[in-house]
Design a protein around this motif. Structure first.
Motif, short mmCIF file in Angstrom:
data_model
loop_
_atom_site.label_atom_id
_atom_site.label_comp_id
_atom_site.label_asym_id
_atom_site.label_seq_id
_atom_site.Cartn_x
_atom_site.Cartn_y
_atom_site.Cartn_z
N GLY A 173 0.90 -1.36 0.17
CA GLY A 173 -0.05 -0.06 0.08
C GLY A 173 0.96 1.26 0.10
O GLY A 173 0.50 2.05 -0.72
N VAL A 174 1.88 1.30 0.76
CA VAL A 174 2.73 2.39 0.87
C VAL A 174 3.39 2.52 -0.48
O VAL A 174 3.39 3.75 -1.15
N LYS A 175 3.92 1.56 -1.14
CA LYS A 175 4.58 1.53 -2.49
C LYS A 175 3.55 2.09 -3.67
O LYS A 175 3.90 3.07 -4.28
N GLU A 176 2.29 1.58 -3.46
CA GLU A 176 1.24 2.12 -4.49
C GLU A 176 1.19 3.84 -4.32
O GLU A 176 1.01 4.46 -5.12
N ALA A 177 0.84 4.00 -2.83
CA ALA A 177 0.75 5.47 -2.71
C ALA A 177 1.86 6.43 -3.29
O ALA A 177 1.48 7.47 -3.83
N ARG A 178 3.39 5.91 -2.97
CA ARG A 178 4.05 6.75 -3.62
C ARG A 178 4.28 6.78 -5.04
O ARG A 178 4.56 7.98 -5.58
N GLU A 179 3.70 5.62 -5.53
CA GLU A 179 3.67 5.88 -7.11
C GLU A 179 2.75 6.57 -7.76
O GLU A 179 2.87 7.54 -8.72
N ARG A 180 1.57 6.63 -6.92
CA ARG A 180 0.64 7.70 -7.40
C ARG A 180 0.97 9.15 -6.96
O ARG A 180 0.44 10.00 -7.67
N ASN A 181 1.43 9.21 -5.85
CA ASN A 181 1.72 10.64 -5.45
C ASN A 181 3.08 11.36 -5.64
O ASN A 181 3.38 12.41 -5.15
N TYR A 182 4.04 10.72 -6.25
CA TYR A 182 5.32 10.88 -6.30
C TYR A 182 5.45 12.41 -7.08
O TYR A 182 6.34 13.17 -6.74
N PRO A 183 4.59 12.62 -8.16
CA PRO A 183 5.00 14.01 -8.81
C PRO A 183 4.49 15.17 -7.99
O PRO A 183 5.46 16.21 -8.14
N VAL A 184 3.68 15.16 -7.37
CA VAL A 184 3.30 16.42 -6.40
C VAL A 184 4.27 16.43 -5.24
O VAL A 184 4.78 17.50 -5.09
N VAL A 185 4.37 15.22 -4.59
CA VAL A 185 5.14 15.53 -3.14
C VAL A 185 6.65 15.46 -3.63
O VAL A 185 7.14 16.28 -3.00
N CYS A 186 7.15 14.83 -4.56
CA CYS A 186 8.71 14.93 -4.92
C CYS A 186 9.05 16.25 -5.52
O CYS A 186 10.07 16.66 -5.17
N GLY A 187 8.01 16.69 -6.40
CA GLY A 187 8.23 18.04 -6.85
C GLY A 187 8.24 19.10 -5.94
O GLY A 187 9.37 19.85 -5.87
N ALA A 188 7.70 19.19 -4.94
CA ALA A 188 7.87 19.98 -3.91
C ALA A 188 9.08 19.74 -2.79
O ALA A 188 9.86 20.73 -2.53
N TYR A 189 9.28 18.46 -2.92
CA TYR A 189 10.43 18.27 -2.04
C TYR A 189 11.76 18.44 -2.41
O TYR A 189 12.75 18.94 -1.85
N PHE A 190 11.88 18.53 -4.02
CA PHE A 190 13.12 18.80 -4.42
C PHE A 190 13.09 20.51 -4.67
O PHE A 190 14.25 21.07 -5.12
#
Length: 77
Positions: free
Chosen positions: A34-51
């Motif tokens: 579930g964590v892996k699926e959530a990260r795959e789904r949300n990485y464009p938004v979360v990781c964009g802000a993270y970087f």
């Protein structure tokens, strides 16, 4: 000492103990998926802000403490 070995032996062959262990392991695998699926789904938004944040903000802001997984998705952005 023999009582301890006997108790450990009974626990080792007890189907209830193995059922509990199997359920615990299956739940851990299910949550990891579930964590892996959530990260795959949300990485464009979360990781964009993270970087977009500075290294200092990543270290001092609680929001980013658990977002270090974004390093695995850096090549995808």
């Amino acid at each position: 000492m023999t009582r301890l070995l006997m108790v450990l032996g009974l626990v080792a062959i007890n189907p209830l103990a193995w059922g509990w262990y199997g359920g615990f392991k299956a739940n851990a695998e299910w949550q990891a998926q579930g964590v892996k699926e959530a990260r795959e789904r949300n990485y464009p938004v979360v990781c964009g802000a993270y970087f977009d944040t500075s290294l200092w903000e990543r270290w001092t802001t609680p929001r980013w403490w658990e977002a270090s997984w974004c390093e695995d998705y850096k090549e995808r952005l």
